[in-house]
Design a protein around this motif. Structure first.
Motif, PDB file in Angstrom:
ATOM      1  N   VAL A  99       0.529  -0.970   0.104  1.00  0.00           N
ATOM      2  CA  VAL A  99      -0.061   0.283  -0.213  1.00  0.00           C
ATOM      3  C   VAL A  99       1.255   1.458   0.031  1.00  0.00           C
ATOM      4  O   VAL A  99       0.454   2.340  -0.412  1.00  0.00           O
ATOM      5  CB  VAL A  99      -0.897   0.165   1.297  1.00  0.00           C
ATOM      6  CG1 VAL A  99      -1.346   1.442   1.206  1.00  0.00           C
ATOM      7  CG2 VAL A  99      -1.834  -1.469   0.860  1.00  0.00           C
ATOM      8  N   LEU A 100       2.067   1.098   0.666  1.00  0.00           N
ATOM      9  CA  LEU A 100       2.712   2.338   1.176  1.00  0.00           C
ATOM     10  C   LEU A 100       3.698   2.458  -0.465  1.00  0.00           C
ATOM     11  O   LEU A 100       3.397   3.612  -1.244  1.00  0.00           O
ATOM     12  CB  LEU A 100       3.816   1.946   1.717  1.00  0.00           C
ATOM     13  CG  LEU A 100       4.672   3.389   2.184  1.00  0.00           C
ATOM     14  CD1 LEU A 100       4.153   4.475   2.661  1.00  0.00           C
ATOM     15  CD2 LEU A 100       6.114   3.160   2.698  1.00  0.00           C
ATOM     16  N   VAL A 101       3.767   1.829  -1.264  1.00  0.00           N
ATOM     17  CA  VAL A 101       4.614   2.043  -2.823  1.00  0.00           C
ATOM     18  C   VAL A 101       3.674   2.371  -3.672  1.00  0.00           C
ATOM     19  O   VAL A 101       3.887   3.095  -4.458  1.00  0.00           O
ATOM     20  CB  VAL A 101       6.001   0.716  -2.584  1.00  0.00           C
ATOM     21  CG1 VAL A 101       5.879   0.612  -3.992  1.00  0.00           C
ATOM     22  CG2 VAL A 101       6.862   0.643  -1.971  1.00  0.00           C
ATOM     23  N   VAL A 102       2.494   1.472  -3.584  1.00  0.00           N
ATOM     24  CA  VAL A 102       1.486   2.196  -4.936  1.00  0.00           C
ATOM     25  C   VAL A 102       1.130   2.852  -4.771  1.00  0.00           C
ATOM     26  O   VAL A 102       0.921   3.796  -5.890  1.00  0.00           O
ATOM     27  CB  VAL A 102       0.559   1.078  -4.487  1.00  0.00           C
ATOM     28  CG1 VAL A 102      -0.179   1.132  -4.825  1.00  0.00           C
ATOM     29  CG2 VAL A 102       1.372  -0.275  -4.915  1.00  0.00           C
ATOM     30  N   SER A 103       0.802   3.898  -3.078  1.00  0.00           N
ATOM     31  CA  SER A 103      -0.119   5.253  -3.226  1.00  0.00           C
ATOM     32  C   SER A 103       1.092   5.801  -3.259  1.00  0.00           C
ATOM     33  O   SER A 103       1.107   6.864  -4.091  1.00  0.00           O
ATOM     34  CB  SER A 103      -0.455   5.242  -1.757  1.00  0.00           C
ATOM     35  OG  SER A 103      -0.732   4.140  -1.172  1.00  0.00           O
ATOM     36  N   LEU A 104       2.431   5.883  -3.594  1.00  0.00           N
ATOM     37  CA  LEU A 104       3.628   6.939  -3.559  1.00  0.00           C
ATOM     38  C   LEU A 104       3.520   6.457  -5.036  1.00  0.00           C
ATOM     39  O   LEU A 104       3.336   7.779  -5.859  1.00  0.00           O
ATOM     40  CB  LEU A 104       4.732   6.230  -3.506  1.00  0.00           C
ATOM     41  CG  LEU A 104       5.370   6.661  -1.748  1.00  0.00           C
ATOM     42  CD1 LEU A 104       6.484   6.455  -1.917  1.00  0.00           C
ATOM     43  CD2 LEU A 104       5.079   8.056  -1.579  1.00  0.00           C
ATOM     44  N   ALA A 105       3.137   5.642  -5.813  1.00  0.00           N
ATOM     45  CA  ALA A 105       3.532   5.505  -7.391  1.00  0.00           C
ATOM     46  C   ALA A 105       2.032   6.185  -7.596  1.00  0.00           C
ATOM     47  O   ALA A 105       1.827   7.449  -8.699  1.00  0.00           O
ATOM     48  CB  ALA A 105       3.201   3.945  -7.946  1.00  0.00           C
ATOM     49  N   LYS A 106       0.706   5.881  -7.369  1.00  0.00           N
ATOM     50  CA  LYS A 106       0.134   6.533  -8.003  1.00  0.00           C
ATOM     51  C   LYS A 106      -1.298   7.688  -7.485  1.00  0.00           C
ATOM     52  O   LYS A 106      -1.723   8.481  -8.697  1.00  0.00           O
ATOM     53  CB  LYS A 106      -1.242   5.586  -7.592  1.00  0.00           C
ATOM     54  CG  LYS A 106      -0.771   4.262  -7.362  1.00  0.00           C
ATOM     55  CD  LYS A 106      -1.611   3.592  -8.620  1.00  0.00           C
ATOM     56  CE  LYS A 106      -1.817   2.298  -8.562  1.00  0.00           C
ATOM     57  NZ  LYS A 106      -2.400   1.183  -9.749  1.00  0.00           N
ATOM     58  N   ILE A 107      -1.122   8.627  -6.148  1.00  0.00           N
ATOM     59  CA  ILE A 107      -0.575   9.453  -6.148  1.00  0.00           C
ATOM     60  C   ILE A 107       0.064  10.057  -7.099  1.00  0.00           C
ATOM     61  O   ILE A 107       0.167  11.595  -7.334  1.00  0.00           O
ATOM     62  CB  ILE A 107      -0.374   9.701  -4.950  1.00  0.00           C
ATOM     63  CG1 ILE A 107      -1.605   9.173  -3.848  1.00  0.00           C
ATOM     64  CG2 ILE A 107      -0.812  11.398  -4.512  1.00  0.00           C
ATOM     65  CD1 ILE A 107      -0.885   9.365  -2.055  1.00  0.00           C
ATOM     66  N   GLY A 108       1.849  10.309  -6.959  1.00  0.00           N
ATOM     67  CA  GLY A 108       2.764  10.876  -7.770  1.00  0.00           C
ATOM     68  C   GLY A 108       1.924  10.856  -9.513  1.00  0.00           C
ATOM     69  O   GLY A 108       2.578  11.607  -9.847  1.00  0.00           O
ATOM     70  N   ARG A 109       1.729   9.486 -10.102  1.00  0.00           N
ATOM     71  CA  ARG A 109       1.274  10.139 -11.138  1.00  0.00           C
ATOM     72  C   ARG A 109       0.061  10.743 -11.116  1.00  0.00           C
ATOM     73  O   ARG A 109      -0.070  11.808 -12.690  1.00  0.00           O
ATOM     74  CB  ARG A 109       0.598   8.594 -11.620  1.00  0.00           C
ATOM     75  CG  ARG A 109      -0.198   9.097 -12.933  1.00  0.00           C
ATOM     76  CD  ARG A 109      -1.724   8.621 -13.587  1.00  0.00           C
ATOM     77  NE  ARG A 109      -2.562   7.528 -12.535  1.00  0.00           N
ATOM     78  CZ  ARG A 109      -3.249   6.279 -12.431  1.00  0.00           C
ATOM     79  NH1 ARG A 109      -2.854   5.846 -13.376  1.00  0.00           N
ATOM     80  NH2 ARG A 109      -3.695   5.733 -12.024  1.00  0.00           N
ATOM     81  N   TYR A 110      -0.899  11.422 -10.483  1.00  0.00           N
ATOM     82  CA  TYR A 110      -2.449  11.774  -9.887  1.00  0.00           C
ATOM     83  C   TYR A 110      -1.592  13.517 -10.445  1.00  0.00           C
ATOM     84  O   TYR A 110      -1.836  14.376 -10.657  1.00  0.00           O
ATOM     85  CB  TYR A 110      -2.967  11.577  -9.522  1.00  0.00           C
ATOM     86  CG  TYR A 110      -3.993  10.513 -10.392  1.00  0.00           C
ATOM     87  CD1 TYR A 110      -4.758  11.237 -11.232  1.00  0.00           C
ATOM     88  CD2 TYR A 110      -4.428   9.918  -9.577  1.00  0.00           C
ATOM     89  CE1 TYR A 110      -5.445   9.568 -11.929  1.00  0.00           C
ATOM     90  CE2 TYR A 110      -5.312   8.503  -9.715  1.00  0.00           C
ATOM     91  CZ  TYR A 110      -5.474   8.380 -10.734  1.00  0.00           C
ATOM     92  OH  TYR A 110      -6.278   7.541 -11.490  1.00  0.00           O
ATOM     93  N   LEU A 111      -0.691  14.184  -9.288  1.00  0.00           N
ATOM     94  CA  LEU A 111      -0.183  14.907  -8.969  1.00  0.00           C
ATOM     95  C   LEU A 111       0.303  15.585 -10.317  1.00  0.00           C
ATOM     96  O   LEU A 111       0.776  16.541 -10.485  1.00  0.00           O
ATOM     97  CB  LEU A 111       0.836  14.600  -7.953  1.00  0.00           C
ATOM     98  CG  LEU A 111       0.926  14.968  -6.129  1.00  0.00           C
ATOM     99  CD1 LEU A 111       1.799  14.942  -5.426  1.00  0.00           C
ATOM    100  CD2 LEU A 111      -0.054  16.063  -6.609  1.00  0.00           C
ATOM    101  N   PHE A 112       1.712  14.311 -11.468  1.00  0.00           N
ATOM    102  CA  PHE A 112       2.016  14.761 -12.152  1.00  0.00           C
ATOM    103  C   PHE A 112       1.596  14.828 -13.592  1.00  0.00           C
ATOM    104  O   PHE A 112       1.468  16.051 -14.079  1.00  0.00           O
ATOM    105  CB  PHE A 112       3.015  13.742 -13.096  1.00  0.00           C
ATOM    106  CG  PHE A 112       3.371  13.618 -14.270  1.00  0.00           C
ATOM    107  CD1 PHE A 112       4.547  14.896 -13.849  1.00  0.00           C
ATOM    108  CD2 PHE A 112       2.738  13.565 -15.433  1.00  0.00           C
ATOM    109  CE1 PHE A 112       5.016  15.190 -15.511  1.00  0.00           C
ATOM    110  CE2 PHE A 112       3.862  13.641 -16.384  1.00  0.00           C
ATOM    111  CZ  PHE A 112       4.714  14.533 -16.632  1.00  0.00           C
TER     112      PHE A 112
END
Length: 142
Positions: A121-134
């Motif tokens: 959950v931690l790593v996937v959250s970083l990736a998914k939130i990062g994509r939407y922020l981008f």
């Protein structure tokens, strides 16, 4: 809850599963519309996408039980190759969970490999939130 936010959540959730959906267009449409604060849109999209990936992880946990069935869509050889690849790169490969085509299967294989759920959950959250922020940052520049 507004219908458009629910639609964003559902599109992000579905896009994170093995369904061929896209949530980026929904997010961009709502950003362009301007009715909601961007932080709410990013939060809703991220939560939906993260939860969809959690469904993949759970399905991966149950996947091995069915691998010898005739209807199973992946050969045992392909499944073993995916497991070897995940074992080689480990949980860091989850940073690619946002990438179209390969991201969803990675989250499924993580479940198959019994990846620690909290770390998942931690790593996937970083990736998914990062994509939407981008996406949001790119939107503001255009």
């Amino acid at each position: 809850m507004a219908w458009s936010l629910l639609g964003l959540f559902l599109s992000a959730f579905g896009a994170a599963t093995l369904l061929p959906l896209q949530s980026e267009a929904v997010l961009l449409g709502l950003l362009f519309e301007g009715r909601y604060a961007p932080i709410w849109l990013i939060t809703v999209a991220s939560l939906g996408n993260i939860l969809g990936s959690c469904v993949n992880w759970y399905l991966g946990l149950r996947l091995e039980h069915y691998k010898n069935k005739k209807w199973f869509p992946v050969s045992v050889t392909q499944l073993e190759k995916a497991q070897r690849t995940y074992a080689k790169f480990g949980f860091w490969s989850l940073l690619l969970s946002w990438v179209p085509i390969i991201g969803d299967p990675i989250t499924l294989i993580a479940g198959l490999m019994k990846e620690n759920f909290a770390r998942f959950v931690l790593v996937v959250s970083l990736a998914k939130i990062g994509r939407y922020l981008f996406i949001y940052v790119a939107y503001t520049w255009v």
